[in-house]
Design a protein around this motif. Structure first.
Motif, mmCIF file in Angstrom:
data_model
loop_
_atom_site.group_PDB
_atom_site.id
_atom_site.type_symbol
_atom_site.label_atom_id
_atom_site.label_comp_id
_atom_site.label_asym_id
_atom_site.label_seq_id
_atom_site.Cartn_x
_atom_site.Cartn_y
_atom_site.Cartn_z
ATOM 1 N N GLN A 21 -7.026 1.077 -29.798
ATOM 2 C CA GLN A 21 -8.281 1.669 -29.344
ATOM 3 C C GLN A 21 -8.301 3.142 -29.738
ATOM 4 O O GLN A 21 -7.261 3.772 -29.871
ATOM 5 C CB GLN A 21 -8.398 1.528 -27.818
ATOM 6 C CG GLN A 21 -8.222 0.092 -27.335
ATOM 7 C CD GLN A 21 -9.270 -0.831 -27.906
ATOM 8 O OE1 GLN A 21 -10.450 -0.541 -27.802
ATOM 9 N NE2 GLN A 21 -8.854 -1.924 -28.516
ATOM 10 N N ASN A 189 -2.659 6.691 -26.207
ATOM 11 C CA ASN A 189 -3.734 5.728 -26.010
ATOM 12 C C ASN A 189 -3.353 4.392 -26.646
ATOM 13 O O ASN A 189 -3.313 4.264 -27.868
ATOM 14 C CB ASN A 189 -5.026 6.270 -26.620
ATOM 15 C CG ASN A 189 -5.425 7.584 -25.968
ATOM 16 O OD1 ASN A 189 -5.609 7.652 -24.765
ATOM 17 N ND2 ASN A 189 -5.520 8.640 -26.759
ATOM 18 N N PRO A 191 -3.348 -0.110 -26.780
ATOM 19 C CA PRO A 191 -4.327 -1.201 -26.687
ATOM 20 C C PRO A 191 -4.556 -1.638 -25.242
ATOM 21 O O PRO A 191 -3.621 -1.719 -24.453
ATOM 22 C CB PRO A 191 -3.666 -2.326 -27.496
ATOM 23 C CG PRO A 191 -2.708 -1.645 -28.401
ATOM 24 C CD PRO A 191 -2.215 -0.457 -27.640
ATOM 25 N N LYS A 192 -5.797 -1.947 -24.930
ATOM 26 C CA LYS A 192 -6.115 -2.425 -23.578
ATOM 27 C C LYS A 192 -5.361 -3.710 -23.254
ATOM 28 O O LYS A 192 -5.001 -3.960 -22.108
ATOM 29 C CB LYS A 192 -7.623 -2.655 -23.452
ATOM 30 C CG LYS A 192 -8.435 -1.373 -23.478
ATOM 31 C CD LYS A 192 -9.915 -1.662 -23.308
ATOM 32 C CE LYS A 192 -10.711 -0.365 -23.300
ATOM 33 N NZ LYS A 192 -12.173 -0.598 -23.142
ATOM 34 N N THR A 193 -5.129 -4.516 -24.292
ATOM 35 C CA THR A 193 -4.423 -5.773 -24.064
ATOM 36 C C THR A 193 -2.997 -5.528 -23.593
ATOM 37 O O THR A 193 -2.422 -6.373 -22.893
ATOM 38 C CB THR A 193 -4.408 -6.601 -25.356
ATOM 39 O OG1 THR A 193 -5.693 -6.552 -25.942
ATOM 40 C CG2 THR A 193 -4.015 -8.034 -25.074
ATOM 41 N N ALA A 195 -2.029 -3.321 -21.436
ATOM 42 C CA ALA A 195 -2.109 -3.215 -19.977
ATOM 43 C C ALA A 195 -2.403 -4.576 -19.350
ATOM 44 O O ALA A 195 -1.827 -4.935 -18.319
ATOM 45 C CB ALA A 195 -3.181 -2.205 -19.590
ATOM 46 N N GLU A 202 -2.494 1.298 -20.240
ATOM 47 C CA GLU A 202 -3.412 1.630 -21.334
ATOM 48 C C GLU A 202 -3.286 3.093 -21.728
ATOM 49 O O GLU A 202 -3.365 3.433 -22.913
ATOM 50 C CB GLU A 202 -4.849 1.315 -20.903
ATOM 51 C CG GLU A 202 -5.866 1.567 -21.998
ATOM 52 C CD GLU A 202 -7.276 1.215 -21.545
ATOM 53 O OE1 GLU A 202 -8.230 1.596 -22.246
ATOM 54 O OE2 GLU A 202 -7.417 0.569 -20.491
ATOM 55 N N ASN A 203 -3.110 3.956 -20.743
ATOM 56 C CA ASN A 203 -2.929 5.384 -20.998
ATOM 57 C C ASN A 203 -1.554 5.797 -20.486
ATOM 58 O O ASN A 203 -1.314 5.799 -19.282
ATOM 59 C CB ASN A 203 -4.025 6.206 -20.312
ATOM 60 C CG ASN A 203 -5.410 5.858 -20.837
ATOM 61 O OD1 ASN A 203 -5.621 5.798 -22.042
ATOM 62 N ND2 ASN A 203 -6.349 5.613 -19.930
#
Length: 523
Positions: A21, A189, A191-193, A195, A202-203
């Motif tokens: 991302q 930063n 990938p959301k996946t 998390a 994610e962060n």
């Protein structure tokens, strides 16, 4: 050696099936101190460019073939040091820790790319090969490499160059460097996946210098945000160059910047130490950077430029049977811990292979290190075998008899003004003496570097290296048939060139471990 980060990024993409991302880079504030625009500085900016696996002989060949004009320009207008001594093991995480802290691993506590944490009872792997990562688990490997390496494993008892500059009110920048710890909070930063699958948040909060770039995970140039898997998610020479160009063109270049060019390492691993394609590619990026100034002469007038390698590489032969020293076979008399398993009660030894170097741990109190060393000594492809007993370090070599024993302090003084007590066969480490003066030959700064590795972390373990032409192999180690490898104590792995323009000064000693103090005094 930055390949470990590339391996992790590729594996993340494979497992998560999503691309990184790209939220806007968040340039955080220093804890307790307002982060302002760069403070005007009375002296030149210092720019340190590290070209991974840059070596003198291929560099000279690239210049001879007129394929490295920028590096040739720097040599012509400055100082050239062909033999700067790296850290040990000659693996990026340990070398970069020594570069940033000015200490060997006995103090900075990053033992290698792969090592065993006795306190946690598990192998630490910062990204050494896909098969090892899968067996050890993607989650702990990513946590170790992306967070714990800089924020937990790198000792809090030593200060990095970035931290010391910040304490003096000066900003600095890190671009794609493996070790980057500083005083400013940033976020990676991810990938959301990651998390969603509970691999990583994610962060991910980390600490670096004021200006911090780490591929697509953190960047300063908004135009650098889209770097895909085939671009190694920004862990490439072009990304590094674009980040540095942005700082220069936007007037944000801080007093000190370190920038990593990783691509040469891949070429050398694949094609061998005399490959010059990676040097040519790095040189093109330096030309691009110089192009941000009115002229190349203006570039070296307005900044101190330091361009250097981090480690060398030795050739690996073309025979799998002969060139690979398969440690599980050599040590088949012992029960060896498998990568997929935690240490079992009946296990006797554990292997952590760093290409041409390995830590071999005795996890059974009834198995003496000297006995394991004796088995290894029978193979003449093995070079140095070392272990500690109390204050004494013992060293033997593969295929030959004799022991060298040493400890700090004593009558012998080496070229770096370090004192040692020596007893036994000096030729094992190719040391000569004249009176009380010592000289190193094939193993530069051998005693301090071995001491550093053998005191880098708790445990009962051997340090083992391979002779040039050979590579150590564990259960699922990556290999480099017909290519190049590093990790060992030998000069082929350990000596790197350094080009300096814009100053007549030089480090106290020509070692990576002395560069931090030199830069701080140069300011």
């Amino acid at each position: 050696m930055m390949k470990s980060i590339f391996t992790l990024c590729a594996l993340m993409a494979l497992l998560l099936t999503v691309s990184i991302q790209y939220p806007l880079h968040q340039h955080a504030k220093y804890q307790g101190t307002k982060l302002t625009a760069p403070v005007p500085h009375h002296s030149k900016h210092i720019i340190l460019v590290v070209i991974d696996s840059l070596m003198d002989t291929p560099l000279q060949e690239a210049i001879k073939q007129e394929r490295a004009p920028a590096l040739q320009f720097l040599i012509k207008h400055g100082q050239y040091f062909p033999n700067v001594v790296s850290s040990f093991p000659t693996m990026s995480v340990t070398i970069d820790s020594s570069l940033l802290t000015g200490t060997y691993p006995d103090r900075h506590r990053v033992p290698g790319l792969v090592w065993y944490d006795e306190n946690e009872g598990r192998i630490i792997n910062y990204g050494n090969g896909k098969r090892e990562i899968v067996k050890l688990g993607v989650k702990p490997v990513l946590q170790d490499s992306l967070y714990k390496l800089n924020n937990e494993h790198l000792s809090q008892h030593v200060k990095t160059l970035h931290e010391e500059l910040a304490a003096d009110g000066k900003q600095s920048a890190s671009i794609n460097a493996v070790i980057y710890r500083g005083s400013f909070p940033h976020q990676l930063n991810l990938p959301k996946t990651a998390a969603f699958l509970n691999i990583l948040p994610e962060n991910l909060k980390t600490y670096g210098p004021a200006w911090f770039s780490y591929g697509s995970l953190s960047y300063v140039n908004p135009n650098n945000q889209k770097n895909y898997i085939w671009q190694k998610y920004g862990f490439n020479d072009k990304f590094s160059s674009e980040e540095l160009k942005y700082l220069i063109q936007s007037g944000k270049l801080p007093p000190f910047t370190i920038v990593y060019f990783p691509d040469n390492d891949h070429s050398v691993h694949k094609n061998g130490p005399m490959d010059i394609k990676g040097i040519e590619q790095a040189d093109r990026q330096i030309q691009e950077i110089f192009g941000t100034y009115n002229s190349w002469e203006s570039a070296i007038k307005n900044a101190v430029w330091i361009v250097m390698g981090d480690s060398g590489q030795a050739s690996i032969g073309g025979s799998r049977k002969e060139s690979f020293i398969r440690l599980p076979s050599l040590l088949s008399l012992y029960r060896i811990t498998e990568l997929r398993e935690r240490v079992q009660k009946e296990d006797q030894i554990l292997l952590c292979v760093n290409e041409r170097m390995a830590y071999i741990y005795s996890i059974d109190k009834y198995v003496p290190l000297a006995r394991i060393a004796g088995h290894l000594q029978k193979d003449d492809r093995i070079d140095v075998i070392a272990w500690k007993e109390g204050e004494i370090i013992h060293v033997i070599e593969g295929g030959k008899e004799g022991v060298l024993s040493f400890r700090p302090g004593g009558q012998y003084v080496d070229p770096y003004q370090q004192r040692w007590s020596l007893q036994g066969k000096l030729s094992i480490l190719d040391i000569s003496t004249k009176g009380n003066q010592m000289t190193y030959h094939d193993y530069p700064d051998a005693l301090a570097r071995l001491y550093g590795a053998l005191h880098s972390h708790p445990g009962r373990y051997l340090v083992v290296t391979a002779r040039p032409g050979f590579e150590l192999v564990g259960e699922s180690s990556p290999t480099h048939l017909n290519g190049g490898g590093h990790g060992s104590l030998h000069k082929q792995d350990s000596l790197v060139p350094m080009l300096v323009t814009g100053t007549d000064s030089s480090p106290k000693h020509l070692r990576i471990v002395d560069i931090k103090d030199w830069i701080l005094k140069m300011d």
